[in-house]
Design a protein around this motif. Structure first.
Motif, PDB file in Angstrom:
ATOM      1  N   VAL A 122      16.146 -20.293 -10.139  1.00  0.00           N
ATOM      2  CA  VAL A 122      17.429 -20.920  -9.791  1.00  0.00           C
ATOM      3  C   VAL A 122      18.590 -19.955  -9.984  1.00  0.00           C
ATOM      4  N   LEU A 123      18.559 -19.169 -11.054  1.00  0.00           N
ATOM      5  CA  LEU A 123      19.633 -18.202 -11.301  1.00  0.00           C
ATOM      6  C   LEU A 123      19.337 -16.824 -10.718  1.00  0.00           C
ATOM      7  N   GLY A 124      18.065 -16.457 -10.650  1.00  0.00           N
ATOM      8  CA  GLY A 124      17.712 -15.125 -10.145  1.00  0.00           C
ATOM      9  C   GLY A 124      18.181 -14.859  -8.726  1.00  0.00           C
ATOM     10  N   PRO A 125      17.870 -15.728  -7.752  1.00  0.00           N
ATOM     11  CA  PRO A 125      18.295 -15.462  -6.369  1.00  0.00           C
ATOM     12  C   PRO A 125      19.800 -15.344  -6.177  1.00  0.00           C
ATOM     13  N   PRO A 126      20.641 -16.254  -6.713  1.00  0.00           N
ATOM     14  CA  PRO A 126      22.084 -16.061  -6.506  1.00  0.00           C
ATOM     15  C   PRO A 126      22.623 -14.807  -7.179  1.00  0.00           C
ATOM     16  N   LEU A 127      22.011 -14.430  -8.290  1.00  0.00           N
ATOM     17  CA  LEU A 127      22.459 -13.212  -8.956  1.00  0.00           C
ATOM     18  C   LEU A 127      22.149 -11.983  -8.102  1.00  0.00           C
ATOM     19  N   LEU A 128      20.936 -11.904  -7.572  1.00  0.00           N
ATOM     20  CA  LEU A 128      20.550 -10.747  -6.764  1.00  0.00           C
ATOM     21  C   LEU A 128      21.292 -10.711  -5.430  1.00  0.00           C
ATOM     22  N   LEU A 129      21.350 -11.841  -4.741  1.00  0.00           N
ATOM     23  CA  LEU A 129      22.011 -11.859  -3.433  1.00  0.00           C
ATOM     24  C   LEU A 129      23.528 -11.809  -3.572  1.00  0.00           C
ATOM     25  N   GLY A 130      24.061 -12.307  -4.670  1.00  0.00           N
ATOM     26  CA  GLY A 130      25.484 -12.125  -4.945  1.00  0.00           C
ATOM     27  C   GLY A 130      25.804 -10.656  -5.164  1.00  0.00           C
ATOM     28  N   ALA A 131      24.865  -9.930  -5.801  1.00  0.00           N
ATOM     29  CA  ALA A 131      25.044  -8.489  -5.993  1.00  0.00           C
ATOM     30  C   ALA A 131      25.033  -7.757  -4.656  1.00  0.00           C
ATOM     31  N   VAL A 132      24.143  -8.176  -3.746  1.00  0.00           N
ATOM     32  CA  VAL A 132      24.110  -7.568  -2.410  1.00  0.00           C
ATOM     33  C   VAL A 132      25.445  -7.782  -1.700  1.00  0.00           C
ATOM     34  N   LEU A 133      25.966  -9.003  -1.780  1.00  0.00           N
ATOM     35  CA  LEU A 133      27.267  -9.303  -1.164  1.00  0.00           C
ATOM     36  C   LEU A 133      28.355  -8.413  -1.743  1.00  0.00           C
ATOM     37  N   ALA A 134      28.387  -8.274  -3.070  1.00  0.00           N
ATOM     38  CA  ALA A 134      29.417  -7.463  -3.711  1.00  0.00           C
ATOM     39  C   ALA A 134      29.332  -6.006  -3.272  1.00  0.00           C
ATOM     40  N   LEU A 135      28.122  -5.454  -3.229  1.00  0.00           N
ATOM     41  CA  LEU A 135      27.967  -4.052  -2.839  1.00  0.00           C
ATOM     42  C   LEU A 135      28.349  -3.840  -1.380  1.00  0.00           C
ATOM     43  N   GLN A 136      28.038  -4.806  -0.523  1.00  0.00           N
ATOM     44  CA  GLN A 136      28.450  -4.696   0.882  1.00  0.00           C
ATOM     45  C   GLN A 136      29.967  -4.683   0.999  1.00  0.00           C
ATOM     46  N   LEU A 137      30.627  -5.578   0.277  1.00  0.00           N
ATOM     47  CA  LEU A 137      32.092  -5.651   0.343  1.00  0.00           C
ATOM     48  C   LEU A 137      32.742  -4.376  -0.192  1.00  0.00           C
ATOM     49  N   VAL A 138      32.188  -3.851  -1.290  1.00  0.00           N
ATOM     50  CA  VAL A 138      32.744  -2.623  -1.868  1.00  0.00           C
ATOM     51  C   VAL A 138      32.531  -1.442  -0.928  1.00  0.00           C
ATOM     52  N   ASP A 139      31.326  -1.347  -0.347  1.00  0.00           N
ATOM     53  CA  ASP A 139      31.042  -0.262   0.598  1.00  0.00           C
ATOM     54  C   ASP A 139      31.985  -0.317   1.798  1.00  0.00           C
ATOM     55  N   GLU A 140      32.183  -1.504   2.332  1.00  0.00           N
ATOM     56  CA  GLU A 140      33.033  -1.649   3.509  1.00  0.00           C
ATOM     57  C   GLU A 140      34.497  -1.397   3.169  1.00  0.00           C
ATOM     58  N   ARG A 141      34.876  -1.719   1.946  1.00  0.00           N
ATOM     59  CA  ARG A 141      36.238  -1.415   1.519  1.00  0.00           C
ATOM     60  C   ARG A 141      36.424   0.093   1.387  1.00  0.00           C
ATOM     61  N   ASP A 142      35.416   0.777   0.829  1.00  0.00           N
ATOM     62  CA  ASP A 142      35.493   2.233   0.682  1.00  0.00           C
ATOM     63  C   ASP A 142      35.517   2.938   2.041  1.00  0.00           C
TER      64      ASP A 142
END
Length: 247
Positions: free
Chosen positions: A70-90
């Motif tokens: 229940v917590l593992g998937p949102p943590l991992l996929l939330g991390a993917v979202l964050a890294l995508q946003l940071v990469d696109e911002r950079d």
């Protein structure tokens, strides 16, 4: 086809190309299923602890399953979202969107929507793959999975807003990941106390609390109703903050 729909289709095609090129993203997205597969060894571990140390792990199974599935998937996929946003911002991708006719909320809404859908599916698939829940609990887990899906963009937007670059985002992610895996578990040990509700200020509390009740046959709907509203409101608030930064 509207302009917004066309841009969303473009975002989707770009994401597919990115995922195919980046093996790390593929590994992270497979993470929830690896977590679930690890739970295949839970019965053997339960028997081992009972015979070797006379410790009964059965009362803690719902907490263990909730942490992995229940917590593992949102943590991992939330991390993917964050890294995508940071990469696109950079890469100034987000700055380029300011000169397009698409409303500022379209891009973060697309990111949030895709993350919610993938996380909801991952939670349900993880519960099914884990072999630790019966059909009744799996059915009750459908809205719990949606609630966990709403948690993923909450975590992703939080990490991307606190981390100014990829290094900082990874550091923030480690801290938030540790907190998500530990702090929401504390109420499990004080379920008979009204103080457990104090943890409700944390969005991860609600999906695991609803799952515990579904798993153990306790009161389920109050936690589900409040959690869906609270996590949806939190995700919407952070979405508006992300959209405002694109203006």
């Amino acid at each position: 086809m509207s302009a917004a729909t066309g841009f969303i289709a473009t975002f989707g095609r770009n994401d597919l190309r990115t995922v195919r090129r980046d093996s790390m993203l593929v590994t992270v997205m497979l993470g929830p299923f690896l977590y679930a597969a690890a739970l295949w060894f839970l019965p053997a571990l339960t028997d081992y602890l009972a015979h070797t140390y006379s410790f009964d792990l059965v009362p803690y199974r719902s907490a263990i399953v909730s942490a992995f599935c229940v917590l593992g998937p949102p943590l991992l996929l939330g991390a993917v979202l964050a890294l995508q946003l940071v990469d696109e911002r950079d890469q100034n991708t987000l700055a380029a969107l300011r000169v397009t006719p698409v409303p500022p909320s379209t891009y973060p809404a697309y990111r949030a929507g895709m993350t919610i859908a993938l996380t909801t599916f991952s939670v349900l698939a993880s519960l099914a793959i884990s072999r630790q829940v019966d059909v009744r609990t799996l059915v009750l887990g459908v809205p719990v999975a949606l609630m966990a899906g709403l948690l993923a963009p909450v975590l992703g937007f939080t990490v991307s807003s606190l981390g100014r670059n990829k290094i900082e985002a990874l550091a923030v992610m480690r801290v938030i990941g540790l907190a998500v895996f530990t702090v929401p578990m504390i109420p499990f040990f004080i379920l008979d106390s009204p103080w457990q509700l104090a943890f409700g200020i944390l969005p991860p509390y609600w999906p695991v609390r609803a799952f515990w009740s579904a798993y153990d046959g306790g009161s389920y709907w109050p936690y589900l109703a409040v959690g869906l509203l609270y996590n949806a409101a939190t995700a919407l608030l952070l979405l508006r903050v992300a959209a405002r930064r694109l203006r």
